[in-house]
Motif scaffolding. Structure first.
Motif, PDB file in Angstrom:
ATOM      1  N   HIS A  25       0.886  -1.159   0.000  1.00 54.52           N
ATOM      2  CA  HIS A  25       0.000   0.000   0.000  1.00 54.52           C
ATOM      3  C   HIS A  25       0.934   1.222   0.000  1.00 54.52           C
ATOM      4  O   HIS A  25       1.981   1.195   0.665  1.00 54.52           O
ATOM      5  CB  HIS A  25      -0.858  -0.031   1.263  1.00 54.52           C
ATOM      6  N   GLY A  58       3.504 -13.642  15.549  1.00 56.59           N
ATOM      7  CA  GLY A  58       4.048 -13.078  14.312  1.00 56.59           C
ATOM      8  C   GLY A  58       3.810 -13.941  13.082  1.00 56.59           C
ATOM      9  O   GLY A  58       4.080 -13.518  11.970  1.00 56.59           O
ATOM     10  N   ALA A 108      -3.021  -2.702  14.749  1.00 56.89           N
ATOM     11  CA  ALA A 108      -3.675  -3.940  15.177  1.00 56.89           C
ATOM     12  C   ALA A 108      -3.051  -5.129  14.452  1.00 56.89           C
ATOM     13  O   ALA A 108      -2.268  -4.963  13.509  1.00 56.89           O
ATOM     14  CB  ALA A 108      -5.164  -3.837  14.868  1.00 56.89           C
ATOM     15  N   THR A 127       5.026  -6.199  10.270  1.00 56.80           N
ATOM     16  CA  THR A 127       6.236  -6.987  10.028  1.00 56.80           C
ATOM     17  C   THR A 127       6.694  -6.848   8.576  1.00 56.80           C
ATOM     18  O   THR A 127       7.891  -6.764   8.293  1.00 56.80           O
ATOM     19  CB  THR A 127       5.967  -8.471  10.360  1.00 56.80           C
ATOM     20  N   THR A 154      -1.887  -5.878  10.246  1.00 49.93           N
ATOM     21  CA  THR A 154      -1.895  -4.628   9.471  1.00 49.93           C
ATOM     22  C   THR A 154      -0.587  -4.407   8.704  1.00 49.93           C
ATOM     23  O   THR A 154      -0.334  -3.304   8.218  1.00 49.93           O
ATOM     24  CB  THR A 154      -2.193  -3.410  10.381  1.00 49.93           C
ATOM     25  N   GLY A 155       0.233  -5.429   8.613  1.00 51.10           N
ATOM     26  CA  GLY A 155       1.429  -5.328   7.766  1.00 51.10           C
ATOM     27  C   GLY A 155       2.627  -4.701   8.451  1.00 51.10           C
ATOM     28  O   GLY A 155       3.547  -4.223   7.788  1.00 51.10           O
ATOM     29  N   TYR A 165      -4.622  -6.772   6.372  1.00 54.27           N
ATOM     30  CA  TYR A 165      -4.459  -7.522   5.122  1.00 54.27           C
ATOM     31  C   TYR A 165      -4.575  -9.022   5.342  1.00 54.27           C
ATOM     32  O   TYR A 165      -4.672  -9.775   4.412  1.00 54.27           O
ATOM     33  CB  TYR A 165      -3.069  -7.270   4.519  1.00 54.27           C
ATOM     34  N   ARG A 168      -4.108 -15.160  13.915  1.00 56.32           N
ATOM     35  CA  ARG A 168      -3.128 -15.840  13.043  1.00 56.32           C
ATOM     36  C   ARG A 168      -3.836 -16.436  11.825  1.00 56.32           C
ATOM     37  O   ARG A 168      -3.195 -16.875  10.891  1.00 56.32           O
ATOM     38  CB  ARG A 168      -2.410 -17.004  13.778  1.00 56.32           C
TER      39      ARG A 168
HETATM   40  N1  LIG Z   1       0.331  -4.341   1.020  1.00 55.67           N
HETATM   41  C1  LIG Z   1      -0.017  -5.591   1.229  1.00 55.67           C
HETATM   42  N2  LIG Z   1      -0.657  -6.266   0.274  1.00 55.67           N
HETATM   43  C2  LIG Z   1      -1.017  -7.531   0.456  1.00 55.67           C
HETATM   44  N3  LIG Z   1      -0.793  -8.231   1.574  1.00 55.67           N
HETATM   45  C3  LIG Z   1      -0.165  -7.594   2.561  1.00 55.67           C
HETATM   46  C4  LIG Z   1       0.260  -6.256   2.445  1.00 55.67           C
HETATM   47  N4  LIG Z   1       0.841  -5.915   3.597  1.00 55.67           N
HETATM   48  C5  LIG Z   1       0.803  -6.984   4.395  1.00 55.67           C
HETATM   49  N5  LIG Z   1       0.199  -8.001   3.772  1.00 55.67           N
HETATM   50  C6  LIG Z   1      -0.053  -9.329   4.302  1.00 55.67           C
HETATM   51  O1  LIG Z   1      -0.788  -9.186   5.496  1.00 55.67           O
HETATM   52  C7  LIG Z   1      -0.426 -10.190   6.399  1.00 55.67           C
HETATM   53  C8  LIG Z   1      -0.080  -9.567   7.724  1.00 55.67           C
HETATM   54  O2  LIG Z   1       1.126  -8.846   7.612  1.00 55.67           O
HETATM   55  P1  LIG Z   1       2.131  -8.733   8.827  1.00 55.67           P
HETATM   56  O3  LIG Z   1       2.480 -10.083   9.334  1.00 55.67           O
HETATM   57  O4  LIG Z   1       3.206  -7.820   8.416  1.00 55.67           O
HETATM   58  O5  LIG Z   1       1.188  -8.005   9.865  1.00 55.67           O
HETATM   59  P2  LIG Z   1       1.510  -7.589  11.352  1.00 55.67           P
HETATM   60  O6  LIG Z   1       0.888  -6.250  11.524  1.00 55.67           O
HETATM   61  O7  LIG Z   1       2.953  -7.714  11.646  1.00 55.67           O
HETATM   62  O8  LIG Z   1       0.679  -8.677  12.124  1.00 55.67           O
HETATM   63  P3  LIG Z   1       0.745  -9.225  13.626  1.00 55.67           P
HETATM   64  O9  LIG Z   1       0.924  -8.046  14.526  1.00 55.67           O
HETATM   65  O10 LIG Z   1      -0.603  -9.825  13.783  1.00 55.67           O
HETATM   66  O11 LIG Z   1       1.827 -10.237  13.700  1.00 55.67           O
HETATM   67  C9  LIG Z   1       0.691 -10.967   5.768  1.00 55.67           C
HETATM   68  O12 LIG Z   1       0.150 -12.091   5.128  1.00 55.67           O
HETATM   69  C10 LIG Z   1       1.200 -10.058   4.724  1.00 55.67           C
HETATM   70  O13 LIG Z   1       1.745 -10.763   3.723  1.00 55.67           O
END
Ligand SMILES: Nc1ncnc2c1ncn2[C@@H]1O[C@H](COP(=O)(O)OP(=O)(O)OP(=O)(O)O)[C@@H](O)[C@H]1O
Length: 710
Positions: free
Chosen positions: A262, A654, A282, A288, A285-286, A531, A697
């Motif tokens: 994004h 994670g 939350a 990591t 939300t991407g 996502y 998860r």
């Molecule tokens: N721009 C994007 N387009 C498509 N998928 C995305 C995008 N950004 C993240 N994702 C997907 O969303 C999912 C969650 O991403 P990520 O693990 O980074 O979230 P997080 O915020 O670290 O989550 P958590 O805190 O729950 O561990 C992953 O499957 C990732 O591949």
């Protein structure tokens, strides 16, 4: 004036003018020669790459260098493999060694900087449509050269014969729609070149020499002699072109988020923070994903090493496996290691004796409890010895507290049970006894490992080894861990990035950033598009924790972040209720059989996540008896396996799975009524946050087994 003097002066003036014109002509010839060479070499590069247009790439030739009036960039390739900015150089006698490029004796490394800068400008522009910065790659093609492939100042330098293979090797990283979006932006960024710079024919009026000009007029030779760099035939044969294209098609596709984000995420990846920063949001939300892209970006732009760490020891391995696919060019400069493993390695390297022993330290605590705790006010209250063990591990040793005055009025972040002065004195006596037991047994606990490493880093700092440290799931670390990691980079711009979500903190106690001696004021970013999960899963998980509050590392107490948007939809989560294990186990097996019949869901996409280790080993036994292959989540390193993953929720932090099953929930953990006792309330909060982690998860489907209802 004597006769003939004015004629002589005029002659000298005319000679000087002729000389000036000669020089201008020589410059023009030299430029013409360079253009001639460039025309040949650029044409050859374009010919070598022309076949890419047959596999979905667009070749933009001779475009204007952004921000200049007349400078040109030879070729910009936009396609499924990403964006390639290609500059062809007719450099003879090139040698590349120790990160420097030489032409003969001359060091020409700095000539690459302009291309590196252009790459940064292009990355910033294309981040606006969501292209991940790592997908813009600068290439210098050495005309007539072969067998060269090196990276200097972030610019990949390749021989003419290598360039096609290098580009096709990136495979398919962008979809057609993404290529279209990037292309539209690239066409604006790199406009058509306008008319070339006009030739300047005017020469300034010369200052006439007082005496006649000695010697003959300077002669200037042709500059466009065939360049020696062209001695090798570096053009590819049709078979070689076919092979290169085929290899590109066979490269397995990467996940979408590895190349396209994004725009909010893509810009954050590149953003410069003038000190420690924090990325929050939350679950799903991407965060990591941004952290991984940022690690790659910082490794590229700083040229230094980047440390990515987390509390859960297996998570860094999984992240490393992701980065290896996403950005193989930097994976050797990004170090992934759990925070305790980092401390252990440091202590080993420095020859510091530290032997953390979980079982031994448990026995040491039990002995101290018998000696000092059980008959004190601690033992007489309703809280069990585990609560006081956590108090020592998380509140005292997690901060590295060594004097009672530090503890006497400490704000015990995250602990609900208030502790008066006499309670704290009793804890301190227990702490002293425990430490004495450890020393007598000549062992350490895992908190000692961190404190020793922190002290060692104070004694001899490790500054300059890492250019950046990125901490994932930062809410799980202790105050001492944060201090230790922060000391590696201090407050350097972009040095320290904390990523996390307080709603997912599942360990007792906590810390605030202020206590750890760092501030992220004005450098905090919140991500708010989920996502990962379907809206149904998010709503189910949030329903569980509605009204619950947690203490955040910024010091505030409040409810969790809520995503602003959840684009994915799916089936409602399934709840199986039963009085005991029998019915729940049977339903769990049935659920696994059903979901793995769905196209695209294999056994490896399913995880059974449990609150306790005991339930995880029970579930493993149940699945094995039913003939379902199982792998322990403890051993999962990101390599795909065709078996259901079973483990504790703590090990799943994670990570994500298409289908998640949580079989060991008890009715009271899901009810809206917290226990009356504040210590029980705290544990109840932690378990609910743990369940929230487990539920979030799940990408596509969630199943929960709840016991305790008839
Ligand atoms: N721009 C994007 N387009 C498509 N998928 C995305 C995008 N950004 C993240 N994702 C997907 O969303 C999912 C969650 O991403 P990520 O693990 O980074 O979230 P997080 O915020 O670290 O989550 P958590 O805190 O729950 O561990 C992953 O499957 C990732 O591949």
């Amino acid at each position: 004036m004597a006769a003939g003097e004015s004629a002589g002066a005029e002659a000298r003036r005319q000679f000087a003018l002729a000389l000036a014109h000669d020089r201008a002509a020589a410059d023009a010839r030299a430029a013409a020669g360079r253009f001639e060479i460039a025309e040949i070499t650029e044409r050859r590069t374009a010919r070598n790459l022309a076949s890419l247009s047959g596999v979905g790439h667009f070749l933009l030739a001779d475009r204007r260098w952004p921000g200049t009036k007349h400078a040109q960039i030879d070729l910009v390739v936009v396609g499924p493999g990403g964006v390639f900015i290609v500059d062809t150089k007719a450099w003879a006698e090139v040698s590349i060694d120790g990160g420097r490029v030489h032409r003969g004796e001359a060091d020409v490394t700095d000539e690459l900087l302009a291309l590196a800068d252009l790459t940064a400008v292009t990355q910033a522009e294309l981040a606006e449509v969501g292209l991940a910065p790592g997908e813009v790659r600068p290439f210098v093609v050495l005309a007539g050269r072969r067998g060269i492939d090196a990276t200097v100042q972030g610019v990949r330098i390749v021989g003419e014969r290598e360039v096609l293979n290098c580009i096709t090797a990136y495979g398919r990283r962008l979809t057609d729609t993404q290529v279209d979006a990037v292309l539209a932006r690239a066409l604006v960024l790199f406009p058509q070149t306008t008319a070339p710079a006009p030739v300047v024919a005017t020469v300034p009026e010369p200052v006439v020499p007082a005496a006649p000009v000695p010697g003959p007029m300077v002669r200037v030779g042709r500059a466009s002699a065939p360049p020696e760099v062209m001695e090798q035939d570096a053009l590819l044969s049709p078979e070689e072109v076919n092979d290169a294209l085929l290899r590109g098609v066979l490269v397995s596709p990467i996940e979408e988020w590895m190349s396209f984000l994004h725009p909010q995420q893509a810009k954050l990846v590149r953003r410069t923070f003038q000190g420690p920063s924090r990325i929050r949001g939350a679950a799903g939300t991407g965060k990591t994903v941004v952290g991984l892209h940022r690690a790659a970006h910082l490794a590229r732009t700083t040229g230094g090493r980047v440390l990515v760490t987390s509390y859960v020891k297996t998570l860094p391995q999984v992240l490393q496996a992701m980065l290896a696919r996403m950005a193989p060019d930097v994976v050797d400069r990004v170090e992934f290691v759990g925070v305790n493993a980092f401390a252990s390695r440091l202590l080993n390297d420095r020859g510091v004796d530290c032997r953390p022993n979980r079982k031994g330290s448990g026995q040491a605590f039990a002995a101290a409890w018998q000696r000092t705790g059980v008959d004190s006010i601690l033992g007489q209250g309703p809280r069990d010895q585990r609560y006081w063990d956590e108090e020592i591990q998380c509140v005292l040793k997690g901060r590295g507290i060594t004097r009672f005055e530090q503890y006497a009025d400490l704000n015990r972040t995250g602990r609900r049970h208030r502790l008066a002065l006499n309670g704290r004195q009793a804890v301190w006596a227990l702490y002293e006894a425990y430490e004495a037991e450890l020393r007598a047994r000549r062992i350490h606990d895992f908190a000692d490992q961190i404190l020793l490493a922190e002290a060692e880093l104070v004694r001899e700092p490790l500054r300059g080894v890492y250019s950046a440290v990125i901490v994932d799931e930062a809410q799980d670390l202790s105050c001492a861990m944060i201090r230790m990691l922060h000391s590696l980079v201090g407050d350097e711009p972009d040095g320290f990035t904390l990523i996390g979500d307080g709603q997912q903190s599942i360990y007792p106690g906590g810390y605030t950033l202020a206590e750890a001696g760092l501030s992220v004021a004005g450098r905090g970013v919140v991500l708010d598009i989920n996502y990962r999960n379907t809206a149904q899963i998010v709503s189910f998980a949030q329903g569980l924790v509605t009204g619950d509050e947690y203490a955040d590392i910024d010091g505030a107490i409040g409810p969790g972040d809520v995503p602003a948007s959840i684009p994915r939809r799916g089936p409602e989560p399934v709840i199986e209720r039963g009085p005991g294990w029998g019915r729940i186990n049977a339903a769990m097996i049935e659920r696994i059989r059903t979901v793995t019949k769905e196209i695209g869901t294999g056994l490896g996409d399913v995880a059974v996540l449990c609150i306790t280790r005991q339930s995880a080993s029970d579930a493993t036994a149940v699945l094995r008896r039913a003939g379902i292959p199982v792998v322990d989540l403890e051993a999962y390193s990101g390599t795909p396996v065709d078996a259901v993953k079973v483990g504790t929720i703590k090990r799943a932090k994670g990570l994500e799975f298409k289908q998640v099953l949580i079989p060991d929930i008890r009715q009271h953990q899901t009810s809206g009524q917290p226990p009356a006792d504040d210590a029980d309330h705290e544990r109840w909060d932690l378990t609910r946050r743990e369940l929230y982690v487990a539920m979030t998860r799940a990408r596509d489907g969630l199943w929960v087994g709840i016991r305790g209802v008839g």
